[in-house]
Motif scaffolding. Structure first.
Motif, PDB file in Angstrom:
ATOM      1  N   ALA A   1      20.327  82.893  38.825  1.00  0.00           N
ATOM      2  CA  ALA A   1      20.542  82.205  40.107  1.00  0.00           C
ATOM      3  C   ALA A   1      21.656  82.885  40.895  1.00  0.00           C
ATOM      4  O   ALA A   1      21.522  83.136  42.098  1.00  0.00           O
ATOM      5  CB  ALA A   1      20.885  80.734  39.868  1.00  0.00           C
ATOM      6  N   LEU A   2      22.751  83.196  40.218  1.00  0.00           N
ATOM      7  CA  LEU A   2      23.862  83.852  40.894  1.00  0.00           C
ATOM      8  C   LEU A   2      23.473  85.267  41.322  1.00  0.00           C
ATOM      9  O   LEU A   2      23.851  85.724  42.401  1.00  0.00           O
ATOM     10  CB  LEU A   2      25.092  83.891  39.985  1.00  0.00           C
ATOM     11  CG  LEU A   2      25.824  82.553  39.821  1.00  0.00           C
ATOM     12  CD1 LEU A   2      26.867  82.641  38.726  1.00  0.00           C
ATOM     13  CD2 LEU A   2      26.470  82.132  41.132  1.00  0.00           C
TER      14      LEU A   2
ATOM     15  N   ARG B   1      20.525  86.335  42.156  1.00  0.00           N
ATOM     16  CA  ARG B   1      19.673  86.237  43.344  1.00  0.00           C
ATOM     17  C   ARG B   1      20.505  85.942  44.583  1.00  0.00           C
ATOM     18  O   ARG B   1      20.276  86.485  45.650  1.00  0.00           O
ATOM     19  CB  ARG B   1      18.651  85.138  43.148  1.00  0.00           C
ATOM     20  CG  ARG B   1      17.489  85.486  42.232  1.00  0.00           C
ATOM     21  CD  ARG B   1      16.717  84.249  41.846  1.00  0.00           C
ATOM     22  NE  ARG B   1      16.163  83.575  43.009  1.00  0.00           N
ATOM     23  CZ  ARG B   1      15.671  82.337  42.994  1.00  0.00           C
ATOM     24  NH1 ARG B   1      15.702  81.636  41.863  1.00  0.00           N
ATOM     25  NH2 ARG B   1      15.178  81.780  44.071  1.00  0.00           N
ATOM     26  N   ALA B   2      21.479  85.070  44.425  1.00  0.00           N
ATOM     27  CA  ALA B   2      22.253  84.642  45.592  1.00  0.00           C
ATOM     28  C   ALA B   2      23.201  85.729  46.068  1.00  0.00           C
ATOM     29  O   ALA B   2      23.400  85.914  47.260  1.00  0.00           O
ATOM     30  CB  ALA B   2      23.042  83.377  45.250  1.00  0.00           C
ATOM     31  N   LEU B   3      23.769  86.442  45.151  1.00  0.00           N
ATOM     32  CA  LEU B   3      24.791  87.419  45.523  1.00  0.00           C
ATOM     33  C   LEU B   3      24.218  88.812  45.696  1.00  0.00           C
ATOM     34  O   LEU B   3      24.914  89.732  46.106  1.00  0.00           O
ATOM     35  CB  LEU B   3      25.899  87.460  44.461  1.00  0.00           C
ATOM     36  CG  LEU B   3      26.550  86.110  44.168  1.00  0.00           C
ATOM     37  CD1 LEU B   3      27.570  86.234  43.066  1.00  0.00           C
ATOM     38  CD2 LEU B   3      27.187  85.554  45.423  1.00  0.00           C
TER      39      LEU B   3
ATOM     40  N   ASP C   1      18.381  90.124  49.550  1.00  0.00           N
ATOM     41  CA  ASP C   1      17.821  88.904  50.095  1.00  0.00           C
ATOM     42  C   ASP C   1      16.534  88.494  49.432  1.00  0.00           C
ATOM     43  O   ASP C   1      16.194  87.330  49.347  1.00  0.00           O
ATOM     44  CB  ASP C   1      17.550  89.068  51.613  1.00  0.00           C
ATOM     45  CG  ASP C   1      18.839  89.043  52.387  1.00  0.00           C
ATOM     46  OD1 ASP C   1      18.848  89.493  53.538  1.00  0.00           O
ATOM     47  OD2 ASP C   1      19.834  88.585  51.816  1.00  0.00           O
TER      48      ASP C   1
END
Lengths: 378, 179
Positions: free
Chosen positions: A33-34, A36-38, A41
């Motif tokens: 999750a992290l 993907r977020a950081l 895009d």
């Protein structure tokens, strides 16, 4: 038998809590999750059939990488630590690395009750475990094992004169334990049924802040007196949702609620909002300057800050900073670049310049000169 | 201490900490809503991703519990829309050979919850699992407090109707008049 409404309430509550009691999210899911977020895009949703193959491949690659890294680094393990700033403190005496091992489970907090006694709090399959260790981290002894559901992070404070208190959020509500001068931990009644409970030490005595999570309610303060009797402290101006509370002296105290910082100069009777931080940074309890301060992470950014009396330390941009007073604000001064890049979980300082840092992954670093030089205890 | 790159680094570190702090809660909430660990993991990953991305793109934003619950609820709903409901095979119920009333009762609760509409199951989870007040449930669901109370009352009634304890042989007890 026809179920009454209260039976149904109890049935549902018990069902949900028992079904999820020991559930913990796989760290790999959190990392994805992290990542993907950081990262870029584009969202990549891994299909379930890919996971076993990916895990097997990751395991083989990881094993090969460990072997290669081990072969390359083995001759270098005794290289000196790097630091970029000299300081006005006395030069540190090198602390030799020892073979200490941190307690098992996920280490979430580190605290010191005296210059010679460290405490670490771990979480492992639904149980909070409190470990007592020596300052070198060479030996640890499990002292307390308490079930909790981790709704809120636990609170751990020490008076510096042999007493300590631990608050754990359990299914039935907050449970409080105290350590007497002899070392044994015993249960202590909580004055009420709060959603949030924060502990602080004021002039050697335990102060408990009870509130709901909503900032629209008020926080109530209780002082623990003799024979384990709670006395309500008249208090105005401190809203609910307090995440941290600490006293630099019997009269001067600070509290954090979200991004707002509050201060009192009359022992907690009245509180004033004095500061709004850019980022919510709950800080930790501290005692008066005459007794050792304790850094008690309560989750979030607590571990980035330590307090001893009125002095603050903070981890910022890979370096250690300090300032003489949080309010009125004085200038932050850079103390030293930290010799590691892992996330900091706990930051603890004692009188005499001794301090410890617990990083993500459970590494323990120590300093003897107020943070200018750090040695790894691994 | 307000330099651009330094502030960005600290903001990112703060977001990582928030996400880690909420990870288990999000997972348990997703599981309570979905009843399936694998789906709960997927929903948790989506929820935590959205939390991190929102915090990254809104530098002054600080997540609250209610907001995290909303994001998780939305992630669960999105997952349910992408995938059909998972049919629970009969063999998973393991009609117990030894008569453990508590296990049988838990299975009955799980079955009754699975039979409820999503909206009813949601409000029961928020009220009984998260221990929210009806006011807080209303905030999470973006409805009025009165609507939240009505929804909770209706969900309780439907759950009670769906919840039928099994007899000692594992046969569901049926109401008279039904097959």
């Amino acid at each position: 038998m026809k179920r009454q409404k209260s039976d149904l309430d109890q049935l549902l509550r018990e069902y949900f809590h028992e079904e999820t009691r020991e559930m913990s999210l796989d760290p790999a899911v959190l990392d994805r999750a992290l990542g993907r977020a950081l990262g870029p895009d584009r969202i990549h949703v891994e299909t379930r059939w890919q996971r076993p193959w990916r895990r097997a491949l990751s395991g083989l690659v990881g094993l090969a990488a460990l072997v290669v890294v081990g072969l390359l680094l083995m001759p270098r393990h005794s290289a000196p630590l790097l630091h970029s700033h000299s300081s006005s403190f006395a030069a540190a005496h090198p602390v030799s690395a020892t073979g200490s091992i941190l307690p098992a489970g996920r280490v979430v907090a580190l605290a010191a009750s005296s210059p010679v006694t460290l405490w670490s709090l771990t979480y492992d399959h639904g149980l909070w475990q409190l470990w007592q260790g020596n300052p070198a981290g060479q030996s640890w002894q499990k002292t307390v094992e308490i079930p909790g559901n981790r709704r809120e992070a636990p609170q751990l404070v020490f008076s510096g004169t042999g007493q300590g208190w631990l608050a754990v959020d359990q299914k039935a509500g907050w449970a409080l334990f105290q350590k007497g001068h002899g070392g044994a931990w015993s249960a202590l009644a909580v004055p009420g049924h709060p959603q949030q409970l924060n502990l602080a030490v004021q002039h050697g005595h335990l102060l408990a802040a009870l509130s709901s999570r909503s900032s629209h309610s008020a926080t109530q303060l209780f002082l623990l007196g003799g024979r384990d009797h709670w006395r309500k402290v008249p208090s105005q101006g401190l809203p609910g949702g307090v995440s941290s509370l600490w006293f630099a002296s019997p009269q001067q105290g600070f509290a954090q609620a979200g991004v707002a910082r509050y201060t009192t100069s009359n022992g907690g009777r009245t509180w004033t909002n004095v500061l709004n931080l850019q980022v919510a940074a709950p800080v930790t309890s501290a005692t008066s300057a005459s007794v050792p301060a304790v850094d008690v992470p309560t989750g979030g950014l607590d571990h980035h800050l330590a307090i001893l009396g009125s002095k603050e330390w903070a981890i910022w941009d890979g370096a250690l900073w300090s300032r003489a007073n949080p309010y009125p604000e004085t200038t932050w001064r850079r103390v030293a670049t930290l010799p590691f890049s892992q996330r900091v979980r706990s930051l603890v300082f004692q009188h005499g310049g001794q301090g410890w840092i617990l990083t993500g992954g459970g590494h323990l670093w120590t300093t003897r000169d107020g943070g200018h030089h750090w040695s790894l205890l691994k | 201490m307000r330099g651009g790159s330094g502030a960005d680094t600290n903001r990112q570190a703060a977001i990582e900490e928030w996400v880690e702090q909420y990870a288990d809660r999000v997972y348990r909430l997703a599981f309570a809503l979905l009843g399936d660990r694998v789906q709960a993991e997927d929903a948790s990953q989506d929820s935590l991703f959205h939390i991190a991305r929102w915090c990254l793109s809104h530098p002054a934003f600080v997540p609250t519990d209610a907001w995290v619950y909303q994001v998780t609820r939305n992630a669960v709903r999105d997952l349910a829309r992408r995938r059909p409901p998972r049919a629970v095979p009969l063999e998973e119920f393991h009609w117990v050979e030894r008569q453990d009333d508590r296990q049988v009762e838990r299975l009955d609760v799980a079955r009754a919850l699975a039979a409820l509409p999503d909206a009813d199951r949601e409000v029961l989870v928020f009220f009984y699992f998260l221990d929210l007040t009806t006011l807080e449930v209303a905030e999470v669901l973006h409805i009025s407090p009165t609507a939240a109370r009505i929804r909770l009352s209706r969900a309780r009634k439907r759950f009670k109707h769906a919840f039928e304890p099994s007899d000692a042989m594992g046969t569901p007890v049926r109401k008279e008049g039904k097959q």
